[in-house]
Design a protein around this motif. Structure first.
Motif, PDB file in Angstrom:
ATOM      1  N   MET A 127       3.058 110.016  30.129  1.00  0.00           N
ATOM      2  CA  MET A 127       2.077 110.960  29.302  1.00  0.00           C
ATOM      3  C   MET A 127       1.058 110.015  28.499  1.00  0.00           C
ATOM      4  N   ASN A 128       0.010 110.377  28.733  1.00  0.00           N
ATOM      5  CA  ASN A 128      -1.250 109.512  27.720  1.00  0.00           C
ATOM      6  C   ASN A 128      -1.571 110.363  26.712  1.00  0.00           C
ATOM      7  N   ILE A 129      -2.216 109.853  25.769  1.00  0.00           N
ATOM      8  CA  ILE A 129      -2.481 110.542  24.488  1.00  0.00           C
ATOM      9  C   ILE A 129      -3.205 111.735  24.592  1.00  0.00           C
ATOM     10  N   PHE A 130      -3.985 111.838  25.538  1.00  0.00           N
ATOM     11  CA  PHE A 130      -5.101 112.883  25.567  1.00  0.00           C
ATOM     12  C   PHE A 130      -4.155 114.164  26.152  1.00  0.00           C
ATOM     13  N   TYR A 131      -3.059 114.007  26.990  1.00  0.00           N
ATOM     14  CA  TYR A 131      -2.154 115.286  27.318  1.00  0.00           C
ATOM     15  C   TYR A 131      -1.235 115.536  26.007  1.00  0.00           C
ATOM     16  N   LYS A 132      -1.066 114.532  25.294  1.00  0.00           N
ATOM     17  CA  LYS A 132      -0.177 114.928  24.119  1.00  0.00           C
ATOM     18  C   LYS A 132      -0.868 115.739  23.148  1.00  0.00           C
ATOM     19  N   ALA A 133      -2.129 115.275  23.110  1.00  0.00           N
ATOM     20  CA  ALA A 133      -2.980 116.136  22.062  1.00  0.00           C
ATOM     21  C   ALA A 133      -3.258 117.274  22.922  1.00  0.00           C
ATOM     22  N   LEU A 134      -3.506 117.526  23.905  1.00  0.00           N
ATOM     23  CA  LEU A 134      -3.857 118.643  24.524  1.00  0.00           C
ATOM     24  C   LEU A 134      -2.640 119.888  24.313  1.00  0.00           C
ATOM     25  N   LEU A 135      -1.413 119.377  24.852  1.00  0.00           N
ATOM     26  CA  LEU A 135      -0.139 120.196  24.668  1.00  0.00           C
ATOM     27  C   LEU A 135       0.001 120.451  22.940  1.00  0.00           C
ATOM     28  N   TYR A 136      -0.095 119.471  22.185  1.00  0.00           N
ATOM     29  CA  TYR A 136       0.010 120.001  20.837  1.00  0.00           C
ATOM     30  C   TYR A 136      -1.033 120.997  20.365  1.00  0.00           C
ATOM     31  N   PHE A 137      -2.196 121.126  20.772  1.00  0.00           N
ATOM     32  CA  PHE A 137      -3.306 122.137  20.212  1.00  0.00           C
ATOM     33  C   PHE A 137      -3.056 123.595  21.160  1.00  0.00           C
ATOM     34  N   GLN A 138      -2.384 123.385  22.419  1.00  0.00           N
ATOM     35  CA  GLN A 138      -2.112 124.497  23.039  1.00  0.00           C
ATOM     36  C   GLN A 138      -1.008 125.206  22.351  1.00  0.00           C
ATOM     37  N   LYS A 139      -0.028 124.642  21.816  1.00  0.00           N
ATOM     38  CA  LYS A 139       1.333 125.284  21.223  1.00  0.00           C
ATOM     39  C   LYS A 139       0.932 125.892  19.943  1.00  0.00           C
ATOM     40  N   ARG A 140       0.079 124.820  19.126  1.00  0.00           N
ATOM     41  CA  ARG A 140      -0.041 125.391  17.685  1.00  0.00           C
ATOM     42  C   ARG A 140      -1.814 125.836  17.594  1.00  0.00           C
ATOM     43  N   GLY A 141      -2.415 126.238  18.504  1.00  0.00           N
ATOM     44  CA  GLY A 141      -3.682 126.474  18.258  1.00  0.00           C
ATOM     45  C   GLY A 141      -3.937 128.118  17.661  1.00  0.00           C
ATOM     46  N   TYR A 142      -5.083 128.479  17.342  1.00  0.00           N
ATOM     47  CA  TYR A 142      -5.272 129.905  17.146  1.00  0.00           C
ATOM     48  C   TYR A 142      -5.733 130.811  17.991  1.00  0.00           C
ATOM     49  N   TYR A 143      -5.528 130.416  19.354  1.00  0.00           N
ATOM     50  CA  TYR A 143      -5.980 131.116  20.701  1.00  0.00           C
ATOM     51  C   TYR A 143      -7.380 131.040  20.616  1.00  0.00           C
ATOM     52  N   VAL A 144      -8.294 130.266  19.940  1.00  0.00           N
ATOM     53  CA  VAL A 144      -9.705 130.332  20.154  1.00  0.00           C
ATOM     54  C   VAL A 144      -9.966 130.311  21.309  1.00  0.00           C
ATOM     55  N   CYS A 145      -9.696 129.190  22.053  1.00  0.00           N
ATOM     56  CA  CYS A 145     -10.189 128.670  23.480  1.00  0.00           C
ATOM     57  C   CYS A 145      -9.763 129.917  24.454  1.00  0.00           C
ATOM     58  N   GLN A 146      -8.482 130.496  24.238  1.00  0.00           N
ATOM     59  CA  GLN A 146      -7.888 131.452  25.238  1.00  0.00           C
ATOM     60  C   GLN A 146      -9.007 132.870  24.962  1.00  0.00           C
ATOM     61  N   ARG A 147      -9.316 133.304  23.954  1.00  0.00           N
ATOM     62  CA  ARG A 147     -10.160 134.302  23.743  1.00  0.00           C
ATOM     63  C   ARG A 147     -11.482 134.137  24.175  1.00  0.00           C
ATOM     64  N   ILE A 148     -12.045 132.691  23.876  1.00  0.00           N
ATOM     65  CA  ILE A 148     -13.501 132.630  24.553  1.00  0.00           C
ATOM     66  C   ILE A 148     -13.362 132.437  26.335  1.00  0.00           C
ATOM     67  N   ALA A 149     -12.397 131.972  26.530  1.00  0.00           N
ATOM     68  CA  ALA A 149     -12.109 131.934  28.146  1.00  0.00           C
ATOM     69  C   ALA A 149     -11.961 133.327  28.772  1.00  0.00           C
ATOM     70  N   ASP A 150     -11.470 133.947  27.907  1.00  0.00           N
ATOM     71  CA  ASP A 150     -11.007 135.354  28.501  1.00  0.00           C
ATOM     72  C   ASP A 150     -12.450 136.278  28.510  1.00  0.00           C
ATOM     73  N   ARG A 151     -13.323 135.795  27.500  1.00  0.00           N
ATOM     74  CA  ARG A 151     -14.595 136.660  27.314  1.00  0.00           C
ATOM     75  C   ARG A 151     -15.564 136.194  28.398  1.00  0.00           C
ATOM     76  N   LEU A 152     -15.560 134.926  28.559  1.00  0.00           N
ATOM     77  CA  LEU A 152     -16.631 134.390  29.629  1.00  0.00           C
ATOM     78  C   LEU A 152     -16.161 134.216  31.047  1.00  0.00           C
ATOM     79  N   GLY A 153     -14.689 134.419  31.157  1.00  0.00           N
ATOM     80  CA  GLY A 153     -13.899 134.760  32.428  1.00  0.00           C
ATOM     81  C   GLY A 153     -14.021 133.252  33.352  1.00  0.00           C
ATOM     82  N   ILE A 154     -13.557 132.450  32.586  1.00  0.00           N
ATOM     83  CA  ILE A 154     -13.110 131.015  32.874  1.00  0.00           C
ATOM     84  C   ILE A 154     -11.965 130.928  32.406  1.00  0.00           C
TER      85      ILE A 154
END
Length: 75
Positions: free
Chosen positions: A1-28
């Motif tokens: 597992m490279n460093i990009f995916y480790k960083a991605l998993l870290y932010f997915q687990k400890r994020g503020y759901y900003v990306c999820q809410r933006i994606a839901d609003r935009l439909g992506i």
């Protein structure tokens, strides 16, 4: 597992759901929004992360001010 995916998993687990809410609003998918924020952060040397924190703060304040009430009697 490279460093990009480790960083991605870290932010997915400890994020503020900003990306999820933006994606839901935009439909992506949220993964597209997350990778866009990560690329923006690397390209602009931290500006993307600052934008992410600003949006997280703004959404938190918005959620505190505009709470959904289930009934008229909750007033």
């Amino acid at each position: 597992m490279n460093i990009f995916y480790k960083a991605l998993l870290y932010f997915q687990k400890r994020g503020y759901y900003v990306c999820q809410r933006i994606a839901d609003r935009l439909g992506i998918r949220a993964k597209v929004v997350r990778t866009t924020f990560m690329y923006l952060t690397f390209v602009t040397v931290g500006f993307g992360f600052a934008v992410y924190l600003f949006i997280a703060f703004w959404m938190r304040i918005k959620d505190l001010l505009y709470t959904k009430r289930s009934s008229v009697f909750d007033l």
